[in-house]
Design a protein around this motif. Structure first.
Motif, PDB file in Angstrom:
ATOM      1  N   LEU A   1     -69.901  -9.452  -6.293  1.00  0.00           N
ATOM      2  CA  LEU A   1     -71.265  -9.877  -5.964  1.00  0.00           C
ATOM      3  C   LEU A   1     -71.299 -11.220  -5.240  1.00  0.00           C
ATOM      4  CD1 LEU A   1     -73.342  -8.870  -9.121  1.00  0.00           C
ATOM      5  CD2 LEU A   1     -73.391  -7.831  -6.850  1.00  0.00           C
ATOM      6  N   ILE A   2     -70.423 -12.165  -5.628  1.00  0.00           N
ATOM      7  CA  ILE A   2     -70.456 -13.502  -5.048  1.00  0.00           C
ATOM      8  C   ILE A   2     -70.306 -13.478  -3.530  1.00  0.00           C
ATOM      9  CG2 ILE A   2     -69.144 -15.662  -4.870  1.00  0.00           C
ATOM     10  CD1 ILE A   2     -68.805 -15.564  -7.898  1.00  0.00           C
ATOM     11  N   PRO A   3     -69.313 -12.784  -2.961  1.00  0.00           N
ATOM     12  CA  PRO A   3     -69.226 -12.737  -1.493  1.00  0.00           C
ATOM     13  C   PRO A   3     -70.438 -12.067  -0.841  1.00  0.00           C
ATOM     14  CG  PRO A   3     -67.169 -12.017  -2.492  1.00  0.00           C
ATOM     15  CD  PRO A   3     -68.178 -12.092  -3.593  1.00  0.00           C
ATOM     16  N   ILE A   4     -70.994 -11.049  -1.506  1.00  0.00           N
ATOM     17  CA  ILE A   4     -72.151 -10.342  -0.944  1.00  0.00           C
ATOM     18  C   ILE A   4     -73.377 -11.249  -0.922  1.00  0.00           C
ATOM     19  CG2 ILE A   4     -73.739  -8.413  -1.282  1.00  0.00           C
ATOM     20  CD1 ILE A   4     -71.419  -6.826  -2.456  1.00  0.00           C
ATOM     21  N   ILE A   5     -73.619 -11.943  -2.042  1.00  0.00           N
ATOM     22  CA  ILE A   5     -74.768 -12.858  -2.113  1.00  0.00           C
ATOM     23  C   ILE A   5     -74.633 -13.960  -1.071  1.00  0.00           C
ATOM     24  CG2 ILE A   5     -75.952 -14.559  -3.563  1.00  0.00           C
ATOM     25  CD1 ILE A   5     -75.183 -12.847  -5.986  1.00  0.00           C
ATOM     26  N   ALA A   6     -73.437 -14.542  -0.979  1.00  0.00           N
ATOM     27  CA  ALA A   6     -73.211 -15.609  -0.001  1.00  0.00           C
ATOM     28  C   ALA A   6     -73.398 -15.098   1.423  1.00  0.00           C
ATOM     29  CB  ALA A   6     -71.805 -16.184  -0.180  1.00  0.00           C
ATOM     30  N   LEU A   7     -72.941 -13.884   1.692  1.00  0.00           N
ATOM     31  CA  LEU A   7     -73.080 -13.318   3.030  1.00  0.00           C
ATOM     32  C   LEU A   7     -74.541 -13.102   3.392  1.00  0.00           C
ATOM     33  CD1 LEU A   7     -71.697 -12.152   5.530  1.00  0.00           C
ATOM     34  CD2 LEU A   7     -71.617  -9.937   4.368  1.00  0.00           C
ATOM     35  N   LEU A   8     -75.328 -12.616   2.445  1.00  0.00           N
ATOM     36  CA  LEU A   8     -76.753 -12.399   2.702  1.00  0.00           C
ATOM     37  C   LEU A   8     -77.463 -13.720   3.007  1.00  0.00           C
ATOM     38  CD1 LEU A   8     -77.605  -9.746  -0.046  1.00  0.00           C
ATOM     39  CD2 LEU A   8     -77.415  -9.368   2.420  1.00  0.00           C
ATOM     40  N   LEU A   9     -77.096 -14.768   2.264  1.00  0.00           N
ATOM     41  CA  LEU A   9     -77.725 -16.068   2.476  1.00  0.00           C
ATOM     42  C   LEU A   9     -77.252 -16.736   3.765  1.00  0.00           C
ATOM     43  CD1 LEU A   9     -77.634 -17.438  -1.191  1.00  0.00           C
ATOM     44  CD2 LEU A   9     -79.626 -16.652   0.069  1.00  0.00           C
ATOM     45  N   TRP A  10     -76.095 -16.311   4.281  1.00  0.00           N
ATOM     46  CA  TRP A  10     -75.541 -16.899   5.502  1.00  0.00           C
ATOM     47  C   TRP A  10     -75.751 -16.014   6.730  1.00  0.00           C
ATOM     48  CZ3 TRP A  10     -71.720 -20.918   6.865  1.00  0.00           C
ATOM     49  CH2 TRP A  10     -71.762 -22.002   5.978  1.00  0.00           C
ATOM     50  N   LEU A  11     -76.562 -14.972   6.601  1.00  0.00           N
ATOM     51  CA  LEU A  11     -76.768 -14.074   7.734  1.00  0.00           C
ATOM     52  C   LEU A  11     -77.300 -14.811   8.957  1.00  0.00           C
ATOM     53  CD1 LEU A  11     -78.204 -10.701   6.358  1.00  0.00           C
ATOM     54  CD2 LEU A  11     -76.049 -11.109   7.572  1.00  0.00           C
ATOM     55  N   ASN A  12     -78.224 -15.728   8.736  1.00  0.00           N
ATOM     56  CA  ASN A  12     -78.805 -16.479   9.849  1.00  0.00           C
ATOM     57  C   ASN A  12     -77.752 -17.291  10.578  1.00  0.00           C
ATOM     58  OD1 ASN A  12     -81.192 -17.512  11.351  1.00  0.00           O
ATOM     59  ND2 ASN A  12     -80.526 -19.463  10.456  1.00  0.00           N
ATOM     60  N   ALA A  13     -76.776 -17.826   9.806  1.00  0.00           N
ATOM     61  CA  ALA A  13     -75.713 -18.621  10.412  1.00  0.00           C
ATOM     62  C   ALA A  13     -74.830 -17.771  11.313  1.00  0.00           C
ATOM     63  CB  ALA A  13     -74.865 -19.285   9.319  1.00  0.00           C
ATOM     64  N   PHE A  14     -74.646 -16.504  10.961  1.00  0.00           N
ATOM     65  CA  PHE A  14     -73.821 -15.616  11.775  1.00  0.00           C
ATOM     66  C   PHE A  14     -74.607 -15.033  12.953  1.00  0.00           C
ATOM     67  CE2 PHE A  14     -71.520 -15.081   7.590  1.00  0.00           C
ATOM     68  CZ  PHE A  14     -70.432 -15.864   7.977  1.00  0.00           C
ATOM     69  N   GLN A  15     -75.896 -14.796  12.731  1.00  0.00           N
ATOM     70  CA  GLN A  15     -76.721 -14.230  13.796  1.00  0.00           C
ATOM     71  C   GLN A  15     -77.082 -15.274  14.847  1.00  0.00           C
ATOM     72  OE1 GLN A  15     -80.027 -12.609  11.618  1.00  0.00           O
ATOM     73  NE2 GLN A  15     -78.959 -10.705  11.107  1.00  0.00           N
ATOM     74  N   ASN A  16     -77.289 -16.520  14.392  1.00  0.00           N
ATOM     75  CA  ASN A  16     -77.642 -17.611  15.310  1.00  0.00           C
ATOM     76  C   ASN A  16     -76.707 -18.798  15.080  1.00  0.00           C
ATOM     77  OD1 ASN A  16     -80.259 -16.343  16.305  1.00  0.00           O
ATOM     78  ND2 ASN A  16     -80.662 -16.487  14.108  1.00  0.00           N
ATOM     79  N   PRO A  17     -75.430 -18.662  15.422  1.00  0.00           N
ATOM     80  CA  PRO A  17     -74.461 -19.742  15.163  1.00  0.00           C
ATOM     81  C   PRO A  17     -74.753 -20.976  16.007  1.00  0.00           C
ATOM     82  CG  PRO A  17     -73.468 -18.029  16.513  1.00  0.00           C
ATOM     83  CD  PRO A  17     -74.813 -17.503  16.091  1.00  0.00           C
ATOM     84  N   VAL A  18     -74.676 -22.126  15.371  1.00  0.00           N
ATOM     85  CA  VAL A  18     -74.882 -23.400  16.064  1.00  0.00           C
ATOM     86  C   VAL A  18     -73.776 -24.359  15.669  1.00  0.00           C
ATOM     87  CG1 VAL A  18     -77.387 -23.160  16.218  1.00  0.00           C
ATOM     88  CG2 VAL A  18     -76.374 -24.258  14.217  1.00  0.00           C
ATOM     89  N   LEU A  19     -73.509 -25.318  16.547  1.00  0.00           N
ATOM     90  CA  LEU A  19     -72.519 -26.352  16.276  1.00  0.00           C
ATOM     91  C   LEU A  19     -73.247 -27.545  15.672  1.00  0.00           C
ATOM     92  CD1 LEU A  19     -69.507 -27.122  16.587  1.00  0.00           C
ATOM     93  CD2 LEU A  19     -70.122 -28.159  18.781  1.00  0.00           C
ATOM     94  N   LEU A  20     -73.016 -27.797  14.374  1.00  0.00           N
ATOM     95  CA  LEU A  20     -73.768 -28.832  13.664  1.00  0.00           C
ATOM     96  C   LEU A  20     -73.282 -30.236  13.974  1.00  0.00           C
ATOM     97  CD1 LEU A  20     -74.236 -27.298  10.101  1.00  0.00           C
ATOM     98  CD2 LEU A  20     -75.892 -27.460  11.944  1.00  0.00           C
ATOM     99  N   ALA A  21     -72.002 -30.366  14.326  1.00  0.00           N
ATOM    100  CA  ALA A  21     -71.430 -31.700  14.508  1.00  0.00           C
ATOM    101  C   ALA A  21     -70.694 -31.774  15.840  1.00  0.00           C
ATOM    102  CB  ALA A  21     -70.475 -32.025  13.350  1.00  0.00           C
ATOM    103  N   GLU A  22     -71.088 -32.710  16.681  1.00  0.00           N
ATOM    104  CA  GLU A  22     -70.420 -32.896  17.962  1.00  0.00           C
ATOM    105  C   GLU A  22     -69.034 -33.486  17.757  1.00  0.00           C
ATOM    106  OE1 GLU A  22     -71.407 -31.935  20.840  1.00  0.00           O
ATOM    107  OE2 GLU A  22     -73.357 -31.190  20.172  1.00  0.00           O
ATOM    108  N   TYR A  23     -68.107 -33.071  18.606  1.00  0.00           N
ATOM    109  CA  TYR A  23     -66.709 -33.493  18.479  1.00  0.00           C
ATOM    110  C   TYR A  23     -66.556 -35.014  18.531  1.00  0.00           C
ATOM    111  CZ  TYR A  23     -61.767 -34.073  19.638  1.00  0.00           C
ATOM    112  OH  TYR A  23     -60.468 -34.473  19.646  1.00  0.00           O
ATOM    113  N   SER A  24     -67.239 -35.639  19.477  1.00  0.00           N
ATOM    114  CA  SER A  24     -67.022 -37.071  19.738  1.00  0.00           C
ATOM    115  C   SER A  24     -67.494 -37.973  18.611  1.00  0.00           C
ATOM    116  CB  SER A  24     -67.739 -37.468  21.036  1.00  0.00           C
ATOM    117  OG  SER A  24     -69.132 -37.212  20.930  1.00  0.00           O
ATOM    118  N   SER A  25     -68.376 -37.465  17.739  1.00  0.00           N
ATOM    119  CA  SER A  25     -68.948 -38.317  16.695  1.00  0.00           C
ATOM    120  C   SER A  25     -68.384 -38.011  15.309  1.00  0.00           C
ATOM    121  CB  SER A  25     -70.470 -38.154  16.669  1.00  0.00           C
ATOM    122  OG  SER A  25     -70.824 -36.806  16.382  1.00  0.00           O
ATOM    123  N   GLN A  26     -67.219 -37.354  15.244  1.00  0.00           N
ATOM    124  CA  GLN A  26     -66.671 -36.930  13.963  1.00  0.00           C
ATOM    125  C   GLN A  26     -65.384 -37.678  13.613  1.00  0.00           C
ATOM    126  OE1 GLN A  26     -68.585 -34.965  12.072  1.00  0.00           O
ATOM    127  NE2 GLN A  26     -69.947 -35.191  13.831  1.00  0.00           N
TER     128      GLN A  26
END
Length: 325
Positions: A16-41
């Motif tokens: 269940l744990i991977p399934i629940i996590a996957l459902l909650l992360w669907l938006n991250a997979f459908q609309n992936p974004v880069l949260l942190a720019e390379y130069s500022s890390q």
């Protein structure tokens, strides 16, 4: 009823744990974004960005795997030290909910990697209490915090939590402190040597100062988000009070472990106050100790009706925020 079912031990959780996590992360997979720019890390996170070619989808997959690793590690830590008297998988489910409803859960943030290192350091802090290898364990704690800070710099404030933990355990001696300090300095020393060899040490130091003094833009929150975070704050205060002064737990060792977990949560909150730009990222780190604090309250509280109501509100709020994100 929901809480009664979830706080039991069951092999089905590993499915269940991977399934629940996957459902909650669907938006991250459908609309992936880069949260942190390379130069500022920080350099270690920059290396991960290089390895994954700054691909948002690859980074999100890596972040999803980190969520699962932390979730299973939360269960294992309680299995090893049993600071929550009843064996339960609830910390894992709570961490997934808390971390996934965070604003930054649209992708991989360096604070998520630091959260894993802090969870590992929590394991080593508990081993200091046994005293057989306290210096080695102290070194490991400092080393893990140092590595975590090379992914997300504000995590370096967790060294204060380490000193606080030594005091709580009654192990604040010069050798343990120096062991932890040496471990903390070691990865920083090597990374500074690397930049010095490359002729970029001054740039690295200036970059680190910039991260500490940065004032990132904080997005505006909706009424629903404000109400939920207000409820979460109230529930945190209730759970902390219950955890520290709860009448169920009588063993000194377990009580000290729980106070150390509360201290880690307070340290993450203090980091938000000292560095307002890290508030959103610190929610990912605070989710680790908060998962244990909430679990202790929900499992050990004798008033099951109140616990069921509060847990239902918590789950509903996390799901609503995830859908709205």
């Amino acid at each position: 009823m929901l809480l009664k079912v979830l706080r039991r031990r069951s092999p089905i959780y590993f499915i269940l744990i991977p399934i629940i996590a996957l459902l909650l992360w669907l938006n991250a997979f459908q609309n992936p974004v880069l949260l942190a720019e390379y130069s500022s890390q920080m350099p270690l996170y920059q290396s991960i960005l290089c390895i994954l070619n700054c691909n948002p989808l690859y980074l999100n997959i890596f972040g999803y795997l980190l969520i699962l690793i932390i979730s299973y590690s939360l269960i294992q830590l309680n299995e090893q030290f049993i600071f929550i008297k009843q064996r339960t998988d609830l910390p894992s489910a709570l961490f997934i909910l808390l971390a996934s409803c965070a604003t930054l859960a649209n992708g991989l943030h360096p604070a998520l990697i630091s959260a894993l290192f802090l969870l590992l350091s929590l394991n080593r802090v508990f081993k200091i209490y046994h005293g057989s290898q306290s210096i080695a364990s102290s070194f490991d704690v400092g080393l893990l915090i140092g590595l975590a800070s090379l992914f997300y710099l504000p995590t370096s404030l967790a060294f204060i939590w380490f000193v606080w933990s030594l005091i709580i355990l009654g192990s604040f001696r010069l050798r343990e402190f120096l062991g932890g300090l040496l471990g903390f300095i070691t990865p920083l020393f090597f990374i500074c040597c690397w930049y010095f060899w490359q002729g970029n040490l001054e740039d690295f130091l200036e970059h680190s100062k910039m991260i500490f003094s940065s004032h990132e833009h904080l997005e505006s929150f909706s009424i629903t988000q404000i109400l939920f975070w207000g409820f979460l704050t109230l529930l945190s205060l209730i759970s902390i009070f219950f955890t520290i002064w709860g009448f169920e737990e009588k063993r000194v060792r377990s009580r000290k472990y729980l106070i150390i977990i509360v201290a880690l949560f307070i340290t993450s909150v203090a980091s938000c106050i000292l560095f307002p730009s890290s508030i959103l990222a610190q929610t990912l780190i605070a989710a680790v100790p908060l998962s244990y604090i909430f679990s202790y309250f929900f499992v050990m509280n004798r008033n099951t009706k109140i616990s069921e109501i509060l847990f239902a509100i918590l789950v509903a709020g996390c799901i609503i925020l995830t859908i709205m994100r």
